[in-house]
Design a protein around this motif. Structure first.
Motif, short mmCIF file in Angstrom:
data_model
loop_
_atom_site.label_atom_id
_atom_site.label_comp_id
_atom_site.label_asym_id
_atom_site.label_seq_id
_atom_site.Cartn_x
_atom_site.Cartn_y
_atom_site.Cartn_z
N GLY A 27 0.77 -1.23 0.00
CA GLY A 27 0.00 0.00 0.00
C GLY A 27 0.79 1.27 0.00
N GLY A 28 2.07 1.22 0.33
CA GLY A 28 2.86 2.43 0.33
C GLY A 28 3.54 2.68 1.66
N ARG A 29 4.28 3.78 1.73
CA ARG A 29 5.03 4.13 2.93
C ARG A 29 4.09 4.61 4.02
N VAL A 30 4.50 4.39 5.27
CA VAL A 30 3.65 4.71 6.42
C VAL A 30 3.32 6.19 6.45
N GLY A 31 4.33 7.04 6.34
CA GLY A 31 4.09 8.48 6.40
C GLY A 31 3.13 8.95 5.33
N ASP A 32 3.31 8.46 4.12
CA ASP A 32 2.42 8.86 3.03
C ASP A 32 0.99 8.40 3.28
N LEU A 33 0.84 7.19 3.80
CA LEU A 33 -0.51 6.69 4.07
C LEU A 33 -1.19 7.48 5.18
N LEU A 34 -0.44 7.82 6.24
CA LEU A 34 -1.03 8.61 7.33
C LEU A 34 -1.51 9.97 6.82
N ARG A 35 -0.72 10.61 6.00
CA ARG A 35 -1.13 11.91 5.46
C ARG A 35 -2.34 11.75 4.52
N GLU A 36 -2.36 10.65 3.78
CA GLU A 36 -3.51 10.41 2.90
C GLU A 36 -4.77 10.18 3.72
N ILE A 37 -4.62 9.49 4.85
CA ILE A 37 -5.78 9.24 5.72
C ILE A 37 -6.33 10.56 6.25
N VAL A 38 -5.45 11.43 6.70
CA VAL A 38 -5.89 12.71 7.28
C VAL A 38 -6.58 13.57 6.22
N ALA A 39 -6.08 13.50 5.00
CA ALA A 39 -6.63 14.35 3.94
C ALA A 39 -7.78 13.69 3.19
N ALA A 40 -8.11 12.46 3.55
CA ALA A 40 -9.07 11.70 2.75
C ALA A 40 -10.49 12.19 2.93
N ARG A 41 -11.26 11.98 1.89
CA ARG A 41 -12.70 12.16 1.97
C ARG A 41 -13.31 10.85 2.44
N PRO A 42 -14.56 10.89 2.88
CA PRO A 42 -15.19 9.64 3.32
C PRO A 42 -15.10 8.57 2.25
N GLY A 43 -14.66 7.38 2.64
CA GLY A 43 -14.54 6.26 1.70
C GLY A 43 -15.12 5.00 2.31
N LYS A 44 -15.36 4.03 1.50
CA LYS A 44 -15.94 2.79 1.97
C LYS A 44 -15.08 1.62 1.52
N GLY A 45 -15.11 0.56 2.34
CA GLY A 45 -14.44 -0.68 1.97
C GLY A 45 -12.97 -0.49 1.65
N ASP A 46 -12.55 -1.06 0.53
CA ASP A 46 -11.14 -1.03 0.15
C ASP A 46 -10.67 0.35 -0.30
N ASP A 47 -11.60 1.30 -0.47
CA ASP A 47 -11.19 2.63 -0.88
C ASP A 47 -10.45 3.38 0.22
N SER A 48 -10.66 2.97 1.48
CA SER A 48 -10.03 3.69 2.58
C SER A 48 -8.54 3.34 2.66
N PRO A 49 -7.68 4.35 2.78
CA PRO A 49 -6.24 4.06 2.93
C PRO A 49 -5.91 3.33 4.22
N VAL A 50 -6.84 3.32 5.18
CA VAL A 50 -6.60 2.59 6.44
C VAL A 50 -6.38 1.11 6.15
N TRP A 51 -7.09 0.57 5.17
CA TRP A 51 -6.95 -0.85 4.86
C TRP A 51 -5.56 -1.15 4.28
N ARG A 52 -5.04 -0.23 3.49
CA ARG A 52 -3.69 -0.43 2.94
C ARG A 52 -2.65 -0.35 4.05
N LEU A 53 -2.87 0.54 5.02
CA LEU A 53 -1.96 0.62 6.16
C LEU A 53 -2.01 -0.68 6.97
N ARG A 54 -3.20 -1.21 7.14
CA ARG A 54 -3.36 -2.45 7.89
C ARG A 54 -2.68 -3.62 7.19
N HIS A 55 -2.77 -3.62 5.86
CA HIS A 55 -2.18 -4.72 5.08
C HIS A 55 -0.68 -4.85 5.34
N GLY A 56 0.02 -3.74 5.47
CA GLY A 56 1.45 -3.80 5.72
C GLY A 56 1.82 -4.07 7.16
#
Length: 688
Positions: free
Chosen positions: A20-49
């Motif tokens: 899913g990508g680097r931790v720092g990039d994913l955290l910033r993407e999470i903070v800037a994200a719009r509401p998402g559902k299912g696999d669209d949320s970057p939280v799931w990519r963070l969890r995968h790693g």
């Protein structure tokens, strides 16, 4: 925000950025994200790693360092993924630490990543408590669920949980229809504040025994919402889980909540810990008398939802407590007769069974306690076994087969003739052993299934069938030649346990087995099989020892039991076995196989009892072993009995398995029965 996150060596801490990508990039993407559902949320990519891919319940060493960043990211008032971030923290707190088997021993023992992550969460308990005031109730639910996993933080979080529960106890929210609109039939029912209900459950999970008076007050508060009162009743159950219900009123409260489709206490609204279908079911798994009382009341009520919930809870009760099957099966049998006399509901949710099928399946999972219901199960077998089966047939056949009842023979034979299409609905590992008395009647169908007439070299259903037939011993002899004719030399090793069980009766396949001696991967098994058939030891112990020395501890679970059978004749394997036994990275269940082999070969129990005892104190105990052989923990129970009085220190652990009220396996009643029988036999041998 996230100061220093890019300086943390996440890769060296085990985080896998490939998915899913680097931790720092994913955290910033999470903070800037719009509401998402299912696999669209970057939280799931963070969890995968963060979690080990092939062992999803194990978390890597990056978890403790990630905790403060996750909490910081979730604290944004409008952060759309803050509930998912709290759920990720909960999964971390409830996981197991990943253990690197290739870790350099010179680096010292590997830290407990989960314990360190929980310590980090406890250190930020004040910040986590702040989520209890979130404007979104689903976030409050997620926060309460997380706090319930942190008993170390109880002094800090309990007052806040109680306050939030009391604040929302009397709140009643008008339910909405689909997409937030009012129901077509008018205003929806008044539902509870899910956050308040979750906080009551969290208090029950953390310190039920210290809050009996508080739970009693909430359960008896007429102006509080029913779901809050039902959650408080669950708290009373957890306060004294071994005691029967204090009043029928508390059971009625929970039954009303379970029967209401608009209740807050369902898994789609409050996802709680454990395997139960609802939060109340999860709590009552620990309180057997309350659980059975709730099942009985729901079974006595009319209505499809009441029946569904009763059957789910009955299955959980039977899988959790040994007395539940005997107490509940008569009522379940009555429900089966009732359901046979009424038309099934026309609309069911996708994947949901018809109530009659569900009820028969619950009975089929009750093990030997289902014997009094054998006649009822036989009544379910209507129509032509060779034609399309009614849905209720498979669980009825399974029940009768496990009981060794010959009335299922035509159906079981039809299943073997039909192949995978029918067998996928049966557990042949459980069904076949008890049917040895009907071997002659089943032989034509088994010959068709295992012999050359069946296509291919066989899949897992063929392997399971051959492994189950090991218990038939000489009764399986007519299958010997068809199996040998079907399997090429490459696949012949899959039948070695069955050939070995037949002993001298398998003499006709000796030339085929000798041909496998040239196969490096299976020559050690071939040598063992030849010894079992001919009685000639030959090079078998040497080949087994060399295989064990070459492939190490990961092969011990398969090889050590074969060496064990040779006893003192396998003395040359002792140095290799001892080296693997003392390997700090040895799996505890591999160590069980090694300890048994060392005892059988040397007769010296010193240092061998402890690993066997430790293997049977974990919960749940494994139901089945790998694709062949008994579960290692069951072999540990049997091994303690083999050692006799030398295993006296394991008596308390064996007593729990032999005579305890709770089952020792997870949703596997037949396996629990095997453990109970083996433990009682082991105790008799130790005390002899």
């Amino acid at each position: 925000m996230f100061d220093g996150v890019d300086e943390v060596p996440w890769g060296r801490l085990g985080y896998d950025s490939r998915g899913g990508g680097r931790v720092g990039d994913l955290l910033r993407e999470i903070v800037a994200a719009r509401p998402g559902k299912g696999d669209d949320s970057p939280v799931w990519r963070l969890r995968h790693g963060l979690f080990v891919t092939h062992v999803p319940d194990e978390v890597c060493g990056a978890a403790p360092c990630l905790v403060p960043y996750l909490i910081e990211g979730a604290r944004g008032a409008r952060q759309p993924h803050r509930g998912l971030l709290l759920d990720l923290l909960t999964d971390m707190a409830r996981s197991a630490p990943y253990r690197d088997v290739l870790r350099d021993a010179a680096a010292g023992p590997e830290p407990d990543h989960v314990a360190l992550a929980r310590e980090a969460m406890v250190a930020h308990a004040d910040a986590l408590v702040g989520f209890l005031d979130d404007v979104a109730r689903k976030v409050v639910v997620a926060a309460a669920r997380l706090l319930a996993c942190l008993p170390e933080a109880a002094p800090t979080v309990l007052p806040a949980l109680r306050a939030r529960a009391e604040k929302g106890a009397r709140v009643k929210i008008r339910a909405r229809g689909a997409k937030g609109q009012r129901s077509a039939d008018g205003p929806g029912p008044m539902t509870a504040d899910a956050g308040a209900v979750a906080c009551v459950l969290a208090v029950a999970w953390l310190a039920a025994g210290d809050h009996v008076e508080w739970f009693s007050g909430l359960a008896g508060a007429e102006d509080a919402h029913r779901d809050v009162r039902a959650a408080a009743a669950a708290g009373l159950a957890l306060a004294e889980p071994a005691a029967p219900p204090a009043s029928e009123a508390a059971i009625t409260l929970m039954a009303d909540a379970e029967a209401d489709p608009a209740t807050t206490l369902q898994h789609t609204r409050i996802r709680w810990h454990g395997d139960a279908v609802t939060p109340l079911g999860t709590a009552l798994i620990q309180a057997e008398h309350w659980q059975r009382a709730l099942v009985r009341q729901l079974l006595a009520r009319p209505g499809h939802r009441e029946t569904d919930q009763a059957l789910y809870l009955a299955g959980e009760a039977i899988a959790s407590w040994r007395a539940s099957a005997v107490e509940l099966l008569p009522a379940l049998a009555g429900k089966v007769r009732e359901l046979r006399s009424v038309a099934p509901p026309h609309r069911r949710r996708i994947g949901q069974e018809q109530p009659l099928v569900h009820a028969v399946r619950v009975i089929s999972q009750a093990g030997q306690a289902a014997a009094p219901q054998a006649d009822l199960m036989a009544e379910m077998l209507t129509g032509d076994p060779a034609g399309p089966w009614p849905e209720v047939a498979a669980p009825a056949v399974q029940t009768l087969a496990v009981l060794g009842d010959g009335r299922c023979v035509p159906w079981l034979a039809a299943a073997f003739r039909h192949g995978f299409g029918r067998l996928r609905d049966l557990d042949v590992l459980e069904a076949i052993p008890a049917m040895a008395a009907h071997a002659d009647a089943l032989m034509p169908a088994l010959t068709h299934f295992l012999g050359p007439a069946s296509r291919g070299s066989g899949g897992f259903e063929h392997l399971e069938c051959m492994n189950a037939l090991v218990s038939w011993r000489e009764a399986a002899a007519p299958l010997l030649q068809p199996i040998a004719d079907r399997l090429t030399t490459t696949y012949l090793a899959s039948a070695f346990p069955l050939f070995a069980a037949l002993g001298p009766a398998a003499a006709e396949v000796v030339p085929r087995v000798r041909a496998v001696l040239g196969d490096e991967a299976h020559r050690h098994e071939a040598a063992w099989t030849l010894w079992r058939i001919t009685g000639e030891t030959g090079e078998a112990p040497a080949l087994l020892t060399r295989h064990l020395a070459r492939y190490g501890g990961h092969s011990a679970g398969d090889v050590a039991p074969l060496l064990e059978e040779f006893g003192p004749a396998a003395e040359e394997a002792v140095p290799v076995l001892r080296a693997l036994y003392h390997d700090e990275f040895a799996d505890r269940f591999d160590r069980v196989a090694i300890a048994r082999a060392l005892w059988a070969i040397t007769g010296e129990p010193d240092g061998l009892v402890a690993p066997l005892r430790d293997a049977i104190t974990t919960r749940p105990l494994p139901g089945d072993g790998w694709w062949r052989g008994a579960a290692s923990a069951l072999r540990a129970v049997e091994g303690l009995g083999m050692m006799g009085p030398a295993a006296a220190e394991a008596v308390p652990a064996l007593e729990v398995i032999a005579n305890g009220r709770a089952r020792v396996t997870r949703r596997d009643v037949p396996a629990d029965e095997r453990y109970q029988r083996a433990a009682r036999q082991a105790l008799a041998l130790i005390r002899a």
